[in-house]
Design a protein around this motif. Sequence first.
Motif, PDB file in Angstrom:
ATOM      1  N   MET A 174      -1.759  -0.954  -4.079  1.00 19.29           N
ATOM      2  CA  MET A 174      -2.841  -0.115  -3.604  1.00 19.29           C
ATOM      3  C   MET A 174      -2.560   1.414  -3.314  1.00 19.29           C
ATOM      4  SD  MET A 174      -6.354  -0.050  -3.212  1.00 19.29           S
ATOM      5  CE  MET A 174      -6.715  -1.518  -2.808  1.00 19.29           C
ATOM      6  N   ASN A 175      -2.764   1.990  -4.344  1.00 20.84           N
ATOM      7  CA  ASN A 175      -2.417   3.835  -4.491  1.00 20.84           C
ATOM      8  C   ASN A 175      -3.576   4.523  -3.894  1.00 20.84           C
ATOM      9  OD1 ASN A 175       0.149   3.508  -6.233  1.00 20.84           O
ATOM     10  ND2 ASN A 175      -1.459   2.459  -7.150  1.00 20.84           N
ATOM     11  N   THR A 210      -7.421   3.968  -4.487  1.00 20.67           N
ATOM     12  CA  THR A 210      -8.780   4.505  -3.878  1.00 20.67           C
ATOM     13  C   THR A 210      -8.616   5.762  -3.066  1.00 20.67           C
ATOM     14  OG1 THR A 210     -10.674   3.930  -2.510  1.00 20.67           O
ATOM     15  CG2 THR A 210      -8.538   3.454  -1.941  1.00 20.67           C
ATOM     16  N   TYR A 211      -9.575   6.525  -2.770  1.00 20.99           N
ATOM     17  CA  TYR A 211      -9.650   7.548  -1.935  1.00 20.99           C
ATOM     18  C   TYR A 211      -9.537   7.246  -0.468  1.00 20.99           C
ATOM     19  CZ  TYR A 211     -10.815  10.280  -6.192  1.00 20.99           C
ATOM     20  OH  TYR A 211     -10.763  11.058  -7.550  1.00 20.99           O
ATOM     21  N   GLN A 212      -9.062   7.832   0.577  1.00 21.64           N
ATOM     22  CA  GLN A 212      -9.140   7.606   1.803  1.00 21.64           C
ATOM     23  C   GLN A 212      -8.747   8.855   2.774  1.00 21.64           C
ATOM     24  OE1 GLN A 212      -9.888   4.847   3.582  1.00 21.64           O
ATOM     25  NE2 GLN A 212      -9.311   5.639   5.428  1.00 21.64           N
ATOM     26  N   ASP A 213      -9.556   9.013   3.739  1.00 24.82           N
ATOM     27  CA  ASP A 213      -9.195   9.995   4.768  1.00 24.82           C
ATOM     28  C   ASP A 213      -8.567   9.130   5.732  1.00 24.82           C
ATOM     29  OD1 ASP A 213      -9.011  11.785   6.872  1.00 24.82           O
ATOM     30  OD2 ASP A 213     -11.085  12.452   6.682  1.00 24.82           O
ATOM     31  N   MET A 219       0.852  -1.185  -0.146  1.00 24.73           N
ATOM     32  CA  MET A 219       0.053   0.011   0.036  1.00 24.73           C
ATOM     33  C   MET A 219       0.815   1.144   0.075  1.00 24.73           C
ATOM     34  SD  MET A 219      -2.902   1.425   2.711  1.00 24.73           S
ATOM     35  CE  MET A 219      -4.183   0.243   2.054  1.00 24.73           C
ATOM     36  N   ASP A 220       0.528   2.206  -0.955  1.00 25.84           N
ATOM     37  CA  ASP A 220       1.065   3.421  -0.887  1.00 25.84           C
ATOM     38  C   ASP A 220       0.081   4.545  -0.440  1.00 25.84           C
ATOM     39  OD1 ASP A 220       2.613   5.751  -1.284  1.00 25.84           O
ATOM     40  OD2 ASP A 220       2.999   5.588  -3.150  1.00 25.84           O
TER      41      ASP A 220
END
Length: 631
Positions: free
Chosen positions: A503-504, A526-529, A482-483
């Motif tokens: 997983m960018n 994906t987007y992520q907070d 994961m990045d």
Amino acid sequence: MAKEYGGSPKQHHRLEAKNRLAWILGVSFLCILFYVLGAWQRTSTPTVTQFDAYTRVGCDSNLTASDNGNAAVVHPSSTNLDFASHHQVVLHSSKAANQFPPCDMSFSEYTPCQDRVRGRKFDRNMLKYRERHCPTKKELLRCLIPAPPEYKTPFKWPKSQDYAWYSNIPHRELSIEKAIQNWIQVEGDLFRFPGGGTMFPRGADAYIDGISKLIPLTDGTIRTAVDTGCGVASFGAYLLNRDILTMSFAPRDTHEAQVQFALERGVPAMIGIMGSQRLPYPARAFDLAHCSRCLIPWQKYDGLYLAEVDRILRPGGYWVLSGPPIHWKKFWRGWERTQEDLKQEQDAIEDVAKRLCWKKVIEKNDLLVWQKPINHIECIESKGLKTPHICKSDDPDTAWYRNLEACVTPLPEVSSSDDVAGGAIEKWPERAYAVPPRINSGSIPGITAVKFKEDSKLWKERVAHYKRIISPLPTGRYRNIMDMNAHLGGFAAAMLNYPVWIMNVVPANAAPNTLGVIYERGFIGTYQDWCEAFSTYPRTYDLIHASGLFTIYQDRCDITYILLEMDRILRPEGTVIFRDTVELLVKIKSITDGMRWKSQIMDHESGPFNPEKILVAVKTYWTGEATQKQS
């Protein structure tokens, strides 16, 4: 009597001067030599290697996962960096760090934002109760998620595609419930994945071969795919053999641990659902979308869900649907539904697809394939886009907690009906390093083609440095990576030669929003907070990369909880690479020292005078059972 000299006084003085000069030069040479040797010794790059002895916390030597030598740890003989000469920073001893206790074993498979107990409080309409519902600040855990007893290091790829340890995911339910469909089988202390699925009991390979006769799967045109309702992700697993990278998602539901099985296999997947909110991906992201009896009511809510597939499909992309109601005239008896019901459903789906201006490519056996138009010129001229109407949203890439809309996402304008909206993309693998259309068009503020190429070159150099300091990197030790702050996807591009997938992640509040660029390069993400938990199970990533992430979040939320979340999703003996200012890394290290991690701060690849440093950390092996024995 005066002493006589054997020669001329002038000759003697010249000889004496030569000797003095030679002495000065010799001393100077030695000084320079020892200075260079000393500087080299102090600044030589420490390495992270295999087989180094360290104490495993709460670990029974008979049950360790690293008997095969897979552990990557900070070499104990490596020279520690001396920051005193460069920084006014105090490196706190790990003895003073707050020690985080293990959580109860009941939390071993805890998914904070998809907690089933919390989910029951929410509306069941449109499956809202299975969407993300994260804990409040008071509900956040300050403990370490334990691995199950006898946890073992997952098999290396490609063996992991077919096998997993039963002790890592001790759930037999799917092997019983889906026995006929060949999803998963239990063989002694192993799970075996025959490659079957609900609509392809003969195996995903044969199923994909059937699709490849209908659309181009092997010429590089299709690189990114999304599988909705993925099961154990056999479709995505076997597409990897065709250089197609699939984002597989499924909810945490009665099919226990299906996404967890996918990730244990080394196949990209995340917890997700088609509910009331947009999927966390940008517009025009995927070349292919797939649903194999995924139980999504495509015909309902005025075509809401197909409109969302249309948003994330690239212009010219394909949607493949198999299973009910497709070809219902032949298969209806086995589906335990009436012919009228199945006909009505297929007619409704085809009506929505037509209103989206999709082209019906072919219906063969139990497969139906549609294609999204490359632009909207002909559709608008023919007034095909009536209902659902064109969305008025100013940013189709916005997708973090954004409600779905029953409207068509507008495509970028083109000057000709032959032009691809948003720009044509190179075939794989050329597209990985070609300048993405979003950058060429100037739609990403501050990012030019020159900066993109510089970023690609920079990350090649950085990954080459990682290879030097982390010895297992090229050995296949890592599979799921994961990045956490992927930016333009340079790290993923530089890792292409390794047997990994990445997983960018682009932080939801990042500016500019670059996730669309990453997809245009042929990668997924994906987007992520990061003030919230990620949509995955515990122990699903081998390596986590965090470059500049804590600079972004240090003032937004307590970074302790971000680090605890990293610990949750990191596998035992997994590795984390941090890049940030030395002040932040010292703070991070002081926290992770209490999380049973072994870590070391290292100089930037350019040398000790760069203010950015690297922190390499390794999560030690321990299990819930071993912890309970200790207490």
